[in-house]
Design an enzyme around this catalytic site. Structure first.
Site, mmCIF file in Angstrom:
data_model
loop_
_atom_site.group_PDB
_atom_site.id
_atom_site.type_symbol
_atom_site.label_atom_id
_atom_site.label_comp_id
_atom_site.label_asym_id
_atom_site.label_seq_id
_atom_site.Cartn_x
_atom_site.Cartn_y
_atom_site.Cartn_z
ATOM 1 C CB VAL A 147 78.902 63.275 111.569
ATOM 2 C CG1 VAL A 147 79.789 61.961 111.561
ATOM 3 C CG2 VAL A 147 78.942 64.762 112.009
ATOM 4 C CG ASP A 149 79.724 50.933 62.996
ATOM 5 O OD1 ASP A 149 79.093 51.078 61.925
ATOM 6 O OD2 ASP A 149 81.281 51.196 62.924
ATOM 7 C CG ASP A 191 85.335 52.253 63.658
ATOM 8 O OD1 ASP A 191 84.047 52.516 62.906
ATOM 9 O OD2 ASP A 191 85.916 51.463 62.403
ATOM 10 C CG ASP A 193 79.965 54.671 64.753
ATOM 11 O OD1 ASP A 193 78.515 54.821 64.117
ATOM 12 O OD2 ASP A 193 80.971 54.246 64.399
ATOM 13 C CG ASN A 253 76.400 55.051 108.416
ATOM 14 O OD1 ASN A 253 76.737 54.780 107.303
ATOM 15 N ND2 ASN A 253 76.745 55.542 108.993
ATOM 16 C CD GLU A 294 79.414 54.936 113.184
ATOM 17 O OE1 GLU A 294 79.994 54.617 112.746
ATOM 18 O OE2 GLU A 294 78.680 55.749 112.399
ATOM 19 C CG ASN A 329 80.903 56.790 110.321
ATOM 20 O OD1 ASN A 329 80.931 55.358 110.153
ATOM 21 N ND2 ASN A 329 80.535 57.823 110.562
ATOM 22 C CG ASP A 359 82.383 50.675 107.608
ATOM 23 O OD1 ASP A 359 81.807 49.549 107.939
ATOM 24 O OD2 ASP A 359 81.416 51.759 107.565
#
Length: 927
Positions: free
Chosen positions: A301, A348, A659, A663, A725, A728, A762, A766
């Protein structure tokens, strides 16, 4: 092909009858054979499949594995060891991770379920009624029940529901902008054409989705449903695969690397701890294996930025809202930042770079040149000469003839906008007249000081290329004529200059030069003339007799004008190293002139590639040309896709604007499709990723800046997430690798952090501040930099080094805090709480450094109030998580003393300030 065959052959081939039409029985039989006249719709995935698709994300799969292991640990402790406390902890872990997974799935499902509908708008075809000849009787038939061989009749304002070959026409003009990209209506005729005639040149055909703007006609249906040109475009749409956005590709690469790292860490931890336990005790018990698995879950984790999918989606949603404030509606969240990486905007012309509203911008009358201000159908704008405001007397006769010899009009709709009725060229003359104060209805009602009666109308036809009316004006009979300049000049005797009639031979060179000047500016030219006639001629003369011995009174220069704001937007895009390419169905000369006006090209001799040239090129030939060519003309939808694909082969990120229906396939093939929201067709908007709500090209330029800002903010929050991370993982790994015996009251198997502490960091302390980074303003000079290289890793340009260094320092700090607390005689829960808060405040201080690609000293911390709010909330809630009994039981935290709280709040700031300060000094010395 039908357009290259004569009428009798086509009627015979389709086994129809020109005078009686099909019988009801035969029509029913053909309806059974060919199917209903509607475009087949792509089958959509059911909702349940969309929802399950969200669980295929690799990060989610790893988290689901963690849920399974946590549930196994909880069950084992509950049923086998009778360790209720540890069982509850494992269950809480499983529930917390499960909520995270379901929250991510729900958000992703909502995003997918609200995506584009592909071809739904094409089904509007079935709602029209068409006058059809069946059983020898004209009757209204639903458009979806038309079949090949049906004889149908159309008039001005009618919608054409199928592809037809014209059998009879009377001044028939049809708007086919949705297919050809041309603003001008196309005059129709009935003769067969050459087999190699381009779509825009097939004047004997009518196509589904077109509108009749003038005259009437009778035709035979030759194709319905999927076999029409409109259906072929729909077929192309189903064959075009959606492109993964640069962000998706970048995140996919990052995710794969993180998963490999996570798998390696989990495997190493599992093997190392089992081996360590076996060496120390000489055996492996079920309890030991369960404990090792629990620690492995914590590390897994910790090594995965489990909030990344959720936070990324939310940040992109923030970006989408910011775009919406700038009139850009994003339909696909993952496309929000794609414009920031865009290197080519392929646009276009008609309706995108130009207004798709024909207008007279210059005219020559009475020997003078006039300029007309204003654009579109609003009758507002000054008429001036080179030096001053024009005198109405000098163009009076020209305006009178232009407005009277005209059957078009403009009307105000419910929204207060002017709506055109009639041929676009005639509408342009009507608008010009109203700008000058000449309104046809008022003139015929004798409200402008004239007594005018309209006696005869000699309609336009494609053979003589003229239209005339006979009027009685203040007792004098006149014929007023307009048409192609070369045709009018052949019938002209005099030219009006300075209110005098000058012989043609004396002024012809001047007029021809004027026509050439207009043509060089891509203006379509229309000559207007008059002739005084007698009562007998007014009543009895033939068309040919009346349209002779004319007096030329002026030349109108007409164009579909460029949008006012586009030139500046293109200039700013060029400054941002974004190339702009025009891809149009219009003529090469017109495309070149518009491109010059807008700054797309700067050289009159710049290369313009036409569709017929592309037909002779292989993909490799086109591949060599596309990096340098900026204008493509007379192209089909297939050509547009080829251009985009070859640009993409060069590694370019292509945005395509448009448009019209023609297209839509190109918009789908591009990295990001951009549609006009006001004048764009529903099909185009459904195929696009970004819809411009104001139809302004300027919005694209602002969206590019927004896209770059969004990606910069995404980089910042990913850096913040990964640094946390790394911290940790390192804090946990150091405990696993270095602690082999108890320290004070803390056993050797006690992890530095619990699973729920890691998840709290987490998801709360964070992710919330990282999320607030999504609201950051761009750093300076963002639009002066080149678009980012999508092949580069998101961790490139020193970001990986920064993550490793900052994360390692933070991880060591957390581990040292844990060791100090354990060595001071604190209980395991207290030591973990100290480590937890050290990590929390370490990354809360660091988030201010994560805002900048340089150092925290170069950005004002008070410019993002959302970040300050998120940091304050994360800090307060994390402190409460150590004080409240509920969180004490849930997470394994305990209250600390006041000095300890002060220490874990302030001391973790030192690494951030020291490292950032060193870098700031180094940057200043480099200067």
């Amino acid at each position: 092909m039908y357009y290259d065959q004569d009428k009798k052959t086509i009627i015979s081939t389709l086994e129809s009858n020109r005078s009686k039409g099909l019988t009801s029985e035969e029509a029913a039989k053909r309806l059974e054979e060919y199917g209903v006249n509607e475009v087949q719709q792509k089958k959509e995935r059911p909702a349940w499949r969309i929802f399950l698709q969200t669980f295929k994300d690799p990060l989610v799969i790893v988290l689901m594995g963690a849920v399974v292991l946590s549930l196994f640990s909880a069950s084992y402790d509950f049923f086998i060891t009778d360790n209720m406390a540890h069982s509850r902890t494992s269950l809480y872990e499983a529930i917390a991770i499960g909520i995270l997974i379901l929250g991510n799935a729900a958000l992703a499902f909502w995003q997918e379920n609200s995506a584009k509908k592909s071809l739904a708008a094409l089904q509007q075809l079935a709602e029209h009624q068409t006058m059809t000849l069946r059983d020898n009787d004209w009757q209204k038939v639903p458009g979806k029940k038309l079949v090949p061989g049906d004889i149908l009749s159309v008039k001005m304002g009618d919608f054409i529901d199928a592809d037809v070959r014209w059998l009879k026409v009377a001044e028939l003009q049809v708007s086919e902008t949705h297919l050809t990209g041309e603003a001008d209506a196309i005059s129709k005729q009935t003769d067969e054409l050459a087999a190699d005639s381009a779509l825009a040149e097939r004047s004997n055909m009518g196509y589904a989705g077109s509108t009749v703007v003038n005259g009437n006609g009778i035709g035979i249906v030759v194709a319905t449903g999927q076999n029409t040109e409109l259906g072929k475009i729909a077929e192309i749409l189903t064959q075009v695969t959606d492109q993964k956005t640069p962000l998706q590709q970048t995140i996919n690469r990052l995710t794969k690397r993180l998963l490999v790292i996570s798998a390696c860490l989990a495997t190493f931890t599992l093997v190392f701890m089992l081996a360590k336990e076996f060496v120390l005790t000489g055996q492996l018990t079920i309890e030991t294996v369960a404990s090792v698995i629990s620690t492995t879950i914590i590390l897994a984790v910790a090594s995965i930025p489990d909030a990344l999918p959720v936070v990324l989606s939310i940040v992109l949603t923030i970006g989408a809202r910011l775009l919406a404030k700038n009139n850009g509606l994003i339909k696909s969240l993952s496309s929000v930042e794609t414009l920031g990486a865009t290197t080519f905007i392929a646009s276009d012309k008609t309706g995108t770079l130009t207004r798709n509203q024909m207008a007279v911008v210059r005219f020559y009358a009475n020997g003078q040149n006039f300029t007309v201000e204003g654009n579109g159908y609003e009758p507002v704008g000054e008429i001036t000469t080179a030096d001053e405001e024009a005198d109405e007397v000098s163009y009076h006769d020209f305006m009178l003839a232009a407005v009277l010899n005209n059957e078009a009009s403009i009307e105000e709709n419910e929204d207060g906008r002017m709506t055109p009725l009639g041929n676009p060229t005639d509408v342009a003359l009507v608008v010009l007249g109203e700008k000058a104060g000449f309104k046809r209805s008022q003139l015929l009602e004798n409200k402008k000081g004239h007594h005018i009666d309209l006696l005869r109308v000699l309609p336009f036809d494609s053979t003589r290329k003229m239209m005339s009316v006979v009027v009685k004006q203040d007792g004098q009979y006149k014929v007023l004529t307009k048409g192609a300049p070369d045709v009018i000049l052949q019938r002209t005797e005099t030219i009006q200059e300075d209110n005098q009639r000058v012989a043609l031979k004396d002024a012809k060179a001047t007029v021809e030069q004027q026509i050439l000047d207009f043509a060089n500016d891509a203006l379509r030219t229309l000559a207007i003339a008059e002739r005084d006639i007698s009562l007998d001629e007014a009543e009895n003369a033939t068309m040919d007799e009346l349209e002779q011995k004319l007096n030329l009174i002026g030349i109108a220069g007409i164009i579909d004008p460029p949008r006012e704001e586009v030139r500046q937007s293109i200039k700013e895009l060029h400054a941002a190293s974004v190339s702009v390419v025009m891809i149009t169905g219009d003529h090469a000369a017109t495309a070149r002139a518009i491109a010059l006006r807008l700054g797309i090209i700067t050289d009159q001799a710049a290369q313009v590639i036409e569709g017929k040239d592309m037909e002779q090129m292989s993909d490799d030939d086109l591949y060599k040309i596309v990096p340098d060519c900026r204008v493509y003309a007379r192209v089909t939808p297939e050509h547009k896709q080829r251009i985009i694909r070859q640009l993409q082969r060069h590694g370019e990120v292509v945005g395509m604007t448009g448009d019209g229906v023609n297209d839509a396939p190109a918009l789908r093939a591009a990295n990001i499709g951009i549609a006009m929201g006001i004048n764009g067709t529903e099909v185009t908007k459904d195929s696009a990723d970004l819809v411009l709500l104001d139809d302004k090209f300027t919005t694209i330029e602002r969206s590019v800046e927004a896209g770059r800002t969004i990606f910069s903010n995404i980089r910042n929050f990913i850096r913040q997430e990964l640094i946390t991370n790394v911290a940790e993982v390192l804090a946990l790994l150091l405990g696993i690798l270095l602690i082999h015996r108890s320290i004070g009251n803390v056993s050797a198997t006690t992890p530095t952090l619990t699973t729920l502490m890691v998840m709290w960091v987490n998801m709360i302390s964070d992710s919330l501040p990282a999320l607030a980074l999504g609201y950051d303003e761009p750093e300076a000079d963002l639009m002066e930099a080149k678009p980012r290289d999508t092949k580069k890793s998101i961790l490139a340009d020193g970001m990986l080094r920064r993550i490793i260094v900052r994360g390692s320092v933070m991880g060591f700090t957390v581990f040292i805090a844990f060791i100090w607390a354990a060595s001071s005689g604190m209980a395991a829960e207290e030591a973990q709480t100290v480590a937890f808060l050290t990590l929390v405040f370490g990354q809360l201080w660091h988030v201010f450094d994560a805002r900048s690609s340089t150092t925290l000293f170069r950005r004002n911390p008070f410019t993002n109030w959302r970040l300050l709010t998120a940091v304050s909330f994360a800090a307060l809630s994390s402190l409460l998580a150590t004080l409240l009994p509920f969180f004490n039981e849930l997470m394994g935290t305990v209250p600390l003393t006041a000095p300890l709280y002060l220490a874990v709040i302030l001391l973790p700031s030192l690494p951030t300030f020291i490292i950032s300060g060193i870098k700031e000094v180094w940057l200043r010395l480099r200067k």
